[in-house]
Design an enzyme around this catalytic site. Structure first.
Site, PDB file in Angstrom:
ATOM      1  N   SER A 187      93.716   9.852  41.580  1.00 23.59           N
ATOM      2  CA  SER A 187      93.545  11.293  41.399  1.00 23.59           C
ATOM      3  C   SER A 187      94.798  12.087  41.756  1.00 23.59           C
ATOM      4  O   SER A 187      94.939  13.223  41.329  1.00 23.59           O
ATOM      5  CB  SER A 187      92.377  11.799  42.253  1.00 23.59           C
ATOM      6  N   HIS A 209      93.486   9.326  34.979  1.00 23.64           N
ATOM      7  CA  HIS A 209      92.635   9.975  35.980  1.00 23.64           C
ATOM      8  C   HIS A 209      91.348  10.456  35.324  1.00 23.64           C
ATOM      9  O   HIS A 209      91.315  11.497  34.660  1.00 23.64           O
ATOM     10  CB  HIS A 209      93.388  11.131  36.629  1.00 23.64           C
ATOM     11  N   GLU A 241      93.097  12.809  32.539  1.00 27.81           N
ATOM     12  CA  GLU A 241      94.530  13.064  32.647  1.00 27.81           C
ATOM     13  C   GLU A 241      95.260  11.739  32.448  1.00 27.81           C
ATOM     14  O   GLU A 241      94.990  10.762  33.153  1.00 27.81           O
ATOM     15  CB  GLU A 241      94.867  13.646  34.023  1.00 27.81           C
ATOM     16  N   ASN A 295      93.937  18.629  39.997  1.00 26.66           N
ATOM     17  CA  ASN A 295      93.851  18.615  41.462  1.00 26.66           C
ATOM     18  C   ASN A 295      94.977  19.422  42.100  1.00 26.66           C
ATOM     19  O   ASN A 295      94.817  19.956  43.202  1.00 26.66           O
ATOM     20  CB  ASN A 295      93.864  17.179  41.980  1.00 26.66           C
TER      21      ASN A 295
END
Length: 603
Positions: A391, A412, A424, A462
């Protein structure tokens, strides 16, 4: 778009929009259909009229979103609605039986057209979705669908479907009385046989029919005067909504989804994607089992999931079986289809050396991942692609243990992987174009929307999300009540408040990811003490303990949290994490449920 022809004195209107992946109900197509319907109104030789589609898995997707975005005035919007309403009134007034045969999705204006027919038939095609999802885009039905749906299902059910924007399967549509009958797929072009179904389905009452009482009143057609007044109200509501900023953003989000669904992120010079005939998944935890279900349910290939812990493997098998059982209940798969897909999965303590792609999904610890990759490289075929579901850990750093880093890349997935569309994709400087293209196509084949992002701690979503979560905890520490913080963002349209989201993610996970960002970006993304301290983290799980006394307006809470996200979004653009702001809008919409009718840049 339209093909009209006759077969055995049966008229057939076939939707086939050659310029679009789906069939659309544009103004041009409405005019073309109106001409056909007006001719049929004078035709005494045609015994019935059928509406069908020549496109696979799509009947009619409704209005052209680009045309809706182009509407600039109330008068233009109302005229657009009126043309649609008048067309469907003419279909409804035909003296001959009219039948919509659905062998593909029928949504928005498509369902409104089908509801103007006397009979709606549907095959058992699992890809069929039926409903009026306009509210999800910030608008409302505009072609008479509000009153016609209520006529078939009853007012309460129609309100629920319209307000929620929920799409239903053909079987549920039959239960709700939207669809009159399910038919075998083999009969969808047997018009003589389908004509016999028409007489056994709910009769279509003329516009002058007297109203009926109670539950049955919903099945009767309204008087022309009352129907006309409802249509006028529908036009006004549609026109008011479609010109508002929320609707513009909502429609824009839909266009963004369409644009990036099958986007070719690499040009043709990058070569062809390699075929993926086998997939290995390492780690059977929360993410691993979700990815396992996703691959097995979407692709017809063997999937091997491995974990060193036998108990974890056993639990994963049970969890995946339950997801399939839920899919059967929701009519996504039949029992046989679910069982067949479940059998594609094998479970092992060691990785197979026959995989074409391996997705690593073990604990978020760089040293553990690097040790794993080093061992994998010795057993896998040289051409096998290795992806890591990290992540926020840097891809360049994780690749340090590999001798052939050209076949290594970050993917991700978001939790739950089988529901969340966004992935991602994070190439390193060493990742080959062949590897990147193969992974993008592999994800698209599973119905995911890949977004290629630059390798940087936190990547894109994130990187923007974690400072937002940190800020919510800082506000908590300042004495602002937990309930007020979460409520402010729920009212904004987020699916969960930031503090609830923290608990859903896991405080330990969020703290660890936050520390990774803090090491790179410093105090700007500093992890709050309440999150960094293990004892305080335990207390944070009980957010009801934080009954702060500081008075603050919801809009001030919201603006402060959103500004934190905006700041990071601007920096992501400056650092070229992605190349344009619309990709950030798309990623936030798909990755964290940022409301599609809002924009991080303006609201």
């Amino acid at each position: 778009m339209l093909n009209y022809y006759k077969k055995d004195n049966i008229g057939i209107i076939e939707f086939n929009d050659r310029d679009s992946r789906v069939n659309l109900l544009s103004s041009e197509n409405i005019d073309e259909m109106r001409s056909i319907i007006e001719s049929l109104a004078k035709d005494t030789s045609t015994r019935a009229l059928f509406f069908i589609s020549s496109k696979k898995d799509i009947f009619l997707a409704g209005a052209d979103i680009k045309e809706l975005v182009s509407l600039e005035t109330k008068e233009e919007a109302e005229l657009f609605c009126k043309k649609g309403q008048e067309l469907l009134d003419k279909i409804e007034q035909l003296k001959m039986p009219t039948v919509a045969v659905l062998d593909g999705s029928c949504i928005g204006g498509g369902l409104e057209l089908a509801l103007s027919c006397r009979t709606i038939l549907a095959t058992g095609n699992k890809k069929i979705k039926i409903g009026l999802p306009e509210t999800m885009l910030g608008i409302s039905p505009g072609f008479g669908g509000t009153r016609r749906l209520a006529r078939k299902t009853g007012l309460r059910c129609a309100n629920d479907l319209i307000n929620s924007g929920r799409l239903v399967s053909p079987r549920e549509a039959v239960k709700l009385k939207i669809v009159d009958r399910l038919i075998p797929e083999s009969e969808k072009v047997d018009y003589r046989r389908l004509s016999s179904y028409n007489s056994s389905c709910r009769p279509h009452r003329g516009s002058g029919a007297p109203p009926r009482r109670g539950r049955q009143e919903a099945a009767g057609t309204l008087s022309p005067e009352y129907a006309g007044e409802l249509d006028r109200m529908e036009r006004e509501i549609f026109a008011k909504k479609v010109l508002q900023e929320d609707a513009r953003n909502g429609l824009g989000s839909f266009l963004l989804m369409s644009k990036y669904k099958k986007r070719a992120w690499l040009d043709s010079a990058a070569g062809k994607a390699l075929p993926v005939k086998n997939c290995g998944i390492i780690g059977a935890g929360i993410m691993g089992k979700g990815i396992t279900y996703l691959v097995s349910s979407r692709l017809d290939i063997p999937v091997t999931v491995t974990d060193v812990n036998g108990l974890v493997l056993k639990k994963a098998k049970g969890a995946i079986k339950k997801i399939y059982a839920d899919a059967v209940k929701r009519d996504i798969f039949s029992n046989e289809e679910a069982a067949s897909r479940f059998r594609r999965i094998s479970y092992a303590s060691g990785q197979s050396d026959t995989s074409d792609i391996v997705i690593e999904s073990v604990v978020e610890d760089g040293s553990i991942k690097k040790e794993l990759f080093s061992g994998l490289e010795k057993t896998l075929d040289r051409e096998c692609i290795i992806t890591t579901n990290t992540s926020c850990l840097p891809i360049e750093e994780l690749a340090g243990s590999l001798r052939h880093a050209d076949r290594f890349i970050g993917t991700h997935f978001f939790n739950p992987a089988y529901k969340m569309k966004l992935v991602e994709v994070v190439p390193g400087s060493f990742t080959s174009k062949s590897t990147l293209k193969t992974v993008v196509c592999f994800l698209q084949d599973m119905g995911r929307i890949p977004v290629i992002v630059k390798d940087s701690p936190g990547f894109l979503v994130n990187r923007i999300l974690l400072p937002y979560l940190n800020e919510a905890v800082f506000m908590l520490e300042e004495g602002i009540a937990a309930g007020k913080i979460d409520s402010a963002m729920l009212d904004f349209g987020m699916p969960a408040g930031p503090l609830q989201l923290l608990k859903d993610i896991g405080l330990d996970v969020a703290c660890k990811a936050g520390k990774t960002l803090e090491e790179k970006f410093g105090n700007r993304v500093k992890v709050p003490q309440t999150l960094a301290n293990e004892d305080l983290r335990t207390r944070l799980l009980k957010t009801q303990l934080y009954q702060g006394q500081v008075m603050v307006r919801p809009e001030d809470v919201r603006n402060r949290l959103l500004e934190t996200m905006r700041r990071e979004a601007r920096m992501c653009l400056e650092e070229k994490i992605v190349d344009n702001p619309e990709v950030i809008d798309l990623a936030l919409f798909l990755g964290i449920g940022f409301p599609g009718c809002k924009r991080i840049w303006k609201n």
